[in-house]
Design an enzyme around this catalytic site. Structure first.
Site, PDB file in Angstrom:
ATOM      1  N   SER A 288       0.845  -1.465  -0.140  1.00 22.31           N
ATOM      2  CA  SER A 288      -0.025  -0.144   0.106  1.00 22.31           C
ATOM      3  C   SER A 288       1.063   1.289  -0.053  1.00 22.31           C
ATOM      4  O   SER A 288       1.688   1.501  -0.756  1.00 22.31           O
ATOM      5  CB  SER A 288      -1.026   0.025   1.160  1.00 22.31           C
ATOM      6  OG  SER A 288      -1.946   1.077   0.968  1.00 22.31           O
TER       7      SER A 288
ATOM      8  N   ASP B 171      -9.825  -3.275  -5.857  1.00 23.56           N
ATOM      9  CA  ASP B 171      -8.995  -2.577  -4.826  1.00 23.56           C
ATOM     10  C   ASP B 171      -9.596  -1.036  -5.120  1.00 23.56           C
ATOM     11  O   ASP B 171      -9.418  -0.519  -6.096  1.00 23.56           O
ATOM     12  CB  ASP B 171      -7.605  -2.509  -5.086  1.00 23.56           C
ATOM     13  CG  ASP B 171      -6.883  -2.097  -4.097  1.00 23.56           C
ATOM     14  OD1 ASP B 171      -7.283  -1.179  -3.324  1.00 23.56           O
ATOM     15  OD2 ASP B 171      -5.501  -2.300  -3.765  1.00 23.56           O
TER      16      ASP B 171
ATOM     17  N   HIS C  40      -7.094  -5.893  -0.385  1.00 25.44           N
ATOM     18  CA  HIS C  40      -6.061  -4.662  -0.422  1.00 25.44           C
ATOM     19  C   HIS C  40      -5.160  -4.973   0.836  1.00 25.44           C
ATOM     20  O   HIS C  40      -4.017  -5.040   1.062  1.00 25.44           O
ATOM     21  CB  HIS C  40      -6.483  -3.325  -0.221  1.00 25.44           C
ATOM     22  CG  HIS C  40      -5.598  -2.270  -0.340  1.00 25.44           C
ATOM     23  ND1 HIS C  40      -5.020  -1.890  -1.416  1.00 25.44           N
ATOM     24  CD2 HIS C  40      -5.143  -1.803   0.769  1.00 25.44           C
ATOM     25  CE1 HIS C  40      -4.074  -0.773  -1.009  1.00 25.44           C
ATOM     26  NE2 HIS C  40      -4.047  -0.720   0.219  1.00 25.44           N
TER      27      HIS C  40
END
Length: 324
Positions: free
Chosen positions: A136, A270, A299
Site C-alpha cells: 500500500s 481494490d 487490499h
C-alpha cells in the site's frame, strides 16, 4: 524453496527509537545487529517489509514467518513499523526524551521515508543486498527510498497493492479524504473513551468489526488493539491525511530508472488503486513486471491471506535468489 516444516517460526521482537520515535521491529532469522562488518557470517541478503497504513508490524507477523519458511530459512526477514504507529511498552514513551531533534515531522509521510532510511543506515551493513517488500503506502515510501538513496543495494522491490498515485481520486480516497483532512480530530474523543475498556472487551470489538471475514489471522486481532490508543490513532490519521494531499502524480521517472528491479501487484477490486491505474501503468511500462491479482485478494491481504501472498512472492523471486 519451501520448507515442509509446520513448526511455528520463532520471532524476535524489539521496541526501539528511530529518528526519536517509537518503532516496533519484528525479525525472523538473524536477530543480531547487521550493521557490524566484523562478522563473516552476515547474510548476503535481507528481506525488509515496508508496511501500509496503519503501519503496525504485528499485522505482518504471519506474513514474515511464512516468507521466512518459504525461503528455507536462509535469509532474515524483518518488518519495521511506521514511526509512532505502535503502542510502546510500559516505561517507553512515544517520542524519545532528548534535546536533540532528530527529524522534523517524523510522523508525516516524508518523515516516514527518512525513518526507514535511517533504520537501514543504523542497523544494516551497506554490503548487504535488500529485497524490499512494500504494501500500500509502503510502495510510495519504497520508491522514495530508492530515489533518495540510490546507493542502497536493492536486488528487488515488490510493490503490493501500490498506492503510488491519485489516492484522493480513488473510490476509497473520495470517501476518506474529507474525514481524514477535516474531521479526524473528532475521532480522538471516542478512541480515548474506548481506551479505558478491558483488553478482552477491545478484542471482542475487533472480532465484531472483522466478523464478515471467513478466516482472520489471530495476530491481526491482537495487533488491532493498538488502534484503541489515541497517540497511535493520531499518528496514523495524520499520516493518512498527508497521503491524500501528497500522493498525487505517479513518479514515473523513478519507476523508469529502476524498472528491472520492480514487481508491481495490483488488485482487481481494490478501491485504493483501482484496476484502471493498473491498465495505465501497464501501458506506460509495457516491459515492466506488472501483475494483476487473479486470486481475488483484498487490499489488506494481511488480514486473511498472508501465507498465500508469501508463497507467491517466493515463487516470483526464485530466479533472483538462485543467481546469488
Amino acid at each position: 524453496m519451501r520448507s515442509g516444516s509446520e513448526e511455528p517460526v520463532p520471532l524476535h521482537e524489539e521496541f526501539i527509537y528511530c529518528c526519536g520515535a517509537a518503532t516496533h521491529v519484528l525479525k525472523c532469522g538473524p536477530w543480531k545487529d547487521l550493521s557490524k562488518d566484523e562478522s563473516k557470517n552476515l547474510p548476503r541478503l535481507l528481506f525488509m517489509i515496508i508496511p501500509g497504513n496503519p503501519g503496525l508490524a504485528g499485522y505482518y507477523r504471519t506474513f514474515i514467518q511464512a516468507l521466512y519458511c518459504g525461503l528455507n530459512q536462509q535469509y532474515p526477514v524483518w518488518v519495521v513499523s511506521h514511526a509512532g504507529h505502535c503502542k510502546p511498552p510500559s516505561g517507553m514513551e512515544m517520542t524519545e526524551d532528548t534535546d536533540i531533534k532528530e527529524l522534523e515531522d517524523v510522523f508525516g509521510l516524508n518523515g516516514q521515508v527518512e525513518h526507514k532510511l535511517n533504520f537501514l543506515k543504523k542497523n544494516v551493513s551497506k554490503d548487504i543486498k535488500l529485497v524490499l517488500i512494500a504494501h500500500s503506502i509502503g510502495c510510495y515510501i519504497t520508491l522514495e527510498m530508492m530515489k533518495r538513496a540510490s546507493e542502497l543495494q536493492v536486488l528487488r522491490s515488490v510493490l503490493l497493492f501500490p498506492t503510488i498515485e491519485r489516492m484522493a481520486q480513488s473510490p476509497q480516497g473520495k470517501l476518506m479524504t474529507p474525514l481524514l483532512c477535516k474531521l479526524r480530530y473528532a475521532l480522538y474523543m471516542p478512541v480515548y473513551l474506548l481506551s479505558f475498556l478491558p483488553e478482552g472487551v477491545k478484542a471482542s470489538l475487533v472480532r465484531f468489526a472483522l466478523r464478515g471475514m471467513k478466516t482472520c489471522d489471530e495476530s491481526s486481532i491482537t495487533t488491532s488493539i493498538n488502534l484503541f490508543s489515541v497517540d497511535c490513532i493520531a499518528n496514523i490519521l495524520y499520516m493518512a491525511s498527508q497521503e491524500m494531499m501528497k500522493v498525487v502524480e505517479r513518479d514515473s521517472t523513478t519507476i523508469k530508472q529502476n524498472l528491472k528491479k520492480l514487481i508491481f501487484y495490483y488488485g482487481t477490486g481494490d478501491s485504493w488503486c483501482p484496476q484502471h491505474y493498473y491498465d495505465e501503468i501497464k501501458m506506460d511500462f509495457p516491459d515492466g513486471d506488472i501483475r494483476l491479482c487473479e486470486k481475488g485478494l483484498r487490499h489488506a491481504f494481511v488480514l486473511d491471506a498472508s501465507k498465500e501472498m508469501a508463497a507467491m512472492i517466493t515463487d516470483w523471486l526464485q530466479d533472483d535468489l538462485t543467481k546469488l
